[in-house]
Design a protein around this motif. Structure first.
Motif, short mmCIF file in Angstrom:
data_model
loop_
_atom_site.label_atom_id
_atom_site.label_comp_id
_atom_site.label_asym_id
_atom_site.label_seq_id
_atom_site.Cartn_x
_atom_site.Cartn_y
_atom_site.Cartn_z
N ARG A 217 0.83 -1.21 0.00
CA ARG A 217 0.00 0.00 0.00
C ARG A 217 0.86 1.26 0.00
N SER A 218 1.92 1.26 0.84
CA SER A 218 2.78 2.44 0.87
C SER A 218 3.59 2.57 -0.42
N LEU A 219 3.95 1.42 -0.99
CA LEU A 219 4.73 1.42 -2.22
C LEU A 219 3.98 2.07 -3.37
N VAL A 220 2.70 1.80 -3.45
CA VAL A 220 1.89 2.35 -4.56
C VAL A 220 1.15 3.63 -4.14
N GLY A 221 1.56 4.21 -3.01
CA GLY A 221 0.88 5.41 -2.52
C GLY A 221 0.90 6.56 -3.52
N GLY A 222 2.04 6.73 -4.22
CA GLY A 222 2.13 7.81 -5.20
C GLY A 222 1.16 7.62 -6.35
N LEU A 223 1.06 6.39 -6.84
CA LEU A 223 0.11 6.10 -7.91
C LEU A 223 -1.32 6.36 -7.46
N SER A 224 -1.64 5.93 -6.24
CA SER A 224 -3.00 6.12 -5.72
C SER A 224 -3.34 7.59 -5.60
N PHE A 225 -2.37 8.38 -5.12
CA PHE A 225 -2.61 9.82 -4.96
C PHE A 225 -2.88 10.48 -6.31
N ILE A 226 -2.04 10.16 -7.30
CA ILE A 226 -2.21 10.76 -8.63
C ILE A 226 -3.54 10.33 -9.25
N TRP A 227 -3.89 9.06 -9.10
CA TRP A 227 -5.14 8.56 -9.68
C TRP A 227 -6.35 9.25 -9.06
N SER A 228 -6.25 9.61 -7.79
CA SER A 228 -7.39 10.23 -7.10
C SER A 228 -7.49 11.72 -7.36
N ASN A 229 -6.42 12.34 -7.88
CA ASN A 229 -6.43 13.78 -8.16
C ASN A 229 -6.50 13.97 -9.67
N GLN A 230 -7.69 14.29 -10.15
CA GLN A 230 -7.92 14.33 -11.59
C GLN A 230 -7.13 15.43 -12.31
N ILE A 231 -6.89 16.54 -11.65
CA ILE A 231 -6.12 17.60 -12.28
C ILE A 231 -4.69 17.14 -12.53
N ILE A 232 -4.07 16.56 -11.51
CA ILE A 232 -2.70 16.07 -11.67
C ILE A 232 -2.65 14.94 -12.70
N LEU A 233 -3.62 14.03 -12.63
CA LEU A 233 -3.66 12.91 -13.58
C LEU A 233 -3.76 13.42 -15.02
N ALA A 234 -4.61 14.41 -15.24
CA ALA A 234 -4.80 14.94 -16.60
C ALA A 234 -3.55 15.62 -17.12
N THR A 235 -2.90 16.45 -16.28
CA THR A 235 -1.73 17.18 -16.76
C THR A 235 -0.55 16.24 -17.02
N ILE A 236 -0.40 15.22 -16.17
CA ILE A 236 0.68 14.25 -16.39
C ILE A 236 0.41 13.43 -17.65
N THR A 237 -0.85 13.03 -17.86
CA THR A 237 -1.21 12.26 -19.06
C THR A 237 -0.94 13.08 -20.32
N LEU A 238 -1.29 14.35 -20.28
CA LEU A 238 -1.06 15.24 -21.42
C LEU A 238 0.42 15.30 -21.74
N ASP A 239 1.25 15.48 -20.72
CA ASP A 239 2.69 15.56 -20.94
C ASP A 239 3.25 14.23 -21.45
N LEU A 240 2.78 13.13 -20.87
CA LEU A 240 3.28 11.81 -21.24
C LEU A 240 3.10 11.55 -22.73
N PHE A 241 1.89 11.68 -23.22
CA PHE A 241 1.63 11.32 -24.62
C PHE A 241 2.15 12.37 -25.59
N ALA A 242 2.16 13.64 -25.17
CA ALA A 242 2.71 14.67 -26.04
C ALA A 242 4.20 14.43 -26.28
N VAL A 243 4.93 14.08 -25.22
CA VAL A 243 6.37 13.84 -25.36
C VAL A 243 6.62 12.53 -26.10
N LEU A 244 5.81 11.50 -25.80
CA LEU A 244 5.97 10.22 -26.49
C LEU A 244 5.87 10.40 -28.00
N LEU A 245 4.91 11.22 -28.42
CA LEU A 245 4.64 11.36 -29.85
C LEU A 245 5.41 12.51 -30.50
#
Length: 419
Positions: A217-245
């Protein structure tokens, strides 16, 4: 409304973070680390393409450096939250220096290409632990009110190193007719970062608290926090795929040698151009009051990044190519500042290492895997189609994020969000 804007300008101190002695040391160390990393990137790209003339092998450089952050992000975040972050950085940078020394020896002795990848893998393993610890240390060096300003200036130091590093790497390779000495510069930069970090005396450590027991649970705490915060999740997703492509950096040796015909010095300037643009924008953002509509600004910036990438991919003129790469840096810097400020403001210190480790995966791995994707597509369809297609893909990602997360479009001032 006009009075409120004037009040914000009066209260805004563009040098708030720089008044901290520890922050100045942190900035110098970070700039040295980035400079060394950029010198190494130019040297590796030029040497591998010079020896193999394979775009696919250039892509493999990205994949080798992406795997450690992906595989080790969760334990690296746990380490940053449980152990002294300064010491983690210092140990990691020692390993980075040793790996760069290995690259220098391999270059001088014309060692096997597979051993070059081995050294890159070791360096990436160390940076997988250094990156989250370095980012998580930042809030301990400045007053809370200066944190957003510190994030903006941190981007500036990153870009200074990214401007000087590629240009210096290209000049050294052209002067020495070899990449060996360029790797020695990376060794010196890594040790400089280590010394600057050792001199830090953090004044804003959070109150001591019992460490969370090591568990899944503590190991995946960062993932859980990001998944629960939609603003952070959206901005990270935007950066991820924009840089990938949308990343064209991996194919710059091909553009320098076969399309623009500008040699290693031109390659250094091509690598530096995005950072020149990003540095200029970082300085502008440091002086401006906080963005009033951060979400819309972010979406427009990533769109601009995609358009500039497309024009660069089609260009056969060196100066137009430089200009477009500089614009990618301008737009990318806006994205970095918005995302990084959101992460620092919205993440509790007790789990900051784990959250920033996940972010490090998105940022670092997306760059490196994006490089692999660019090399692979270039091998099949050619470098121009690879770059142009990536820019078009970036624009599609912006539309998808704006539709899936409408709260991004509505995101207002970051300072109000922090309050």
């Amino acid at each position: 409304m006009g009075e409120n804007n004037e009040e914000l300008k009066a209260l805004h101190d563009p040098y708030a973070a720089l008044r901290s002695r520890d922050y100045r040391l942190y900035a110098c160390g970070s700039m040295a680390a980035v400079l060394g990393q950029q010198v190494q990137a130019v040297a590796v790209g030029w040497e591998l393409y010079e020896r193999t003339h394979s775009t696919l092998l250039l892509g493999w450089v990205g994949l080798v450096q992406a795997l450690p952050p992906i595989l080790l992000s969760l334990p690296a975040g746990q380490v940053a939250d449980r152990y002294d972050r300064q010491r983690v950085i210092m140990v990691a940078q020692t390993v980075v220096a040793l790996a760069a020394l290995g690259l220098s020896l391999l270059s001088a002795l014309h060692g096997a290409v597979m051993l070059i990848y081995g050294c890159l893998l070791i360096s990436a393993l160390a940076r997988a632990f250094s990156g989250p610890a370095n980012s998580a240390l930042l809030p301990q060096l400045v007053p809370p009110a200066a944190l957003a300003n510190a994030v903006t200036w941190r981007s500036s130091w990153f870009q200074v190193g990214s401007v000087i590093g590629p240009a210096l790497g290209g000049l050294v390779i052209a002067w020495q007719k070899s990449a060996a000495f360029a790797y020695v510069l990376t060794v010196a930069c890594a040790f400089s970062f280590l010394l600057f970090t050792a001199a830090l005396r953090p004044q804003y450590r959070p109150p001591a608290r019992a460490k969370e027991a090591i568990s899944f649970r503590s190991l995946v705490g960062g993932l859980s926090f990001i998944w629960s915060n939609q603003i952070i999740l959206a901005t990270i997703t935007l950066d991820l795929f924009a840089v990938l492509l949308g990343g064209a950096t991996t194919l710059l040796p091909v553009y320098a040698k076969d399309i623009l015909h500008v040699g290693p010095v031109g390659l250094g300037w091509l690598r530096a151009a995005p950072s020149v643009g990003a540095l200029a924008m970082a300085i502008v953002l440091a002086y401006l009051p906080p963005m009033r509509r951060a979400g819309l600004t972010l979406l427009l910036a990533v769109s601009g990044f995609g358009v500039a990438t497309i024009v660069f991919g089609l260009s056969h003129n060196f100066y137009l190519s430089l200009a477009m790469l500089a614009l990618t840096g301008v737009f990318d810097n806006i994205s970095v500042v918005v995302r990084s400020t959101l992460l620092q403001l919205l993440t509790p210190d007790a789990m900051r290492g784990r959250v920033l480790a996940v972010n490090f995966v998105f940022v670092s791995a997306s760059n490196e895997i994006g490089g692999f994707e660019s090399g692979l597509v270039a091998e099949w369809f050619g470098p121009i189609l690879s770059v142009v297609g990536g820019g078009i893909g970036t624009l599609v990602v912006v539309l998808a994020v704006a539709w899936l997360w409408p709260q991004v479009r509505r995101l207002g001032s970051l300072s109000e969000l922090a309050g």
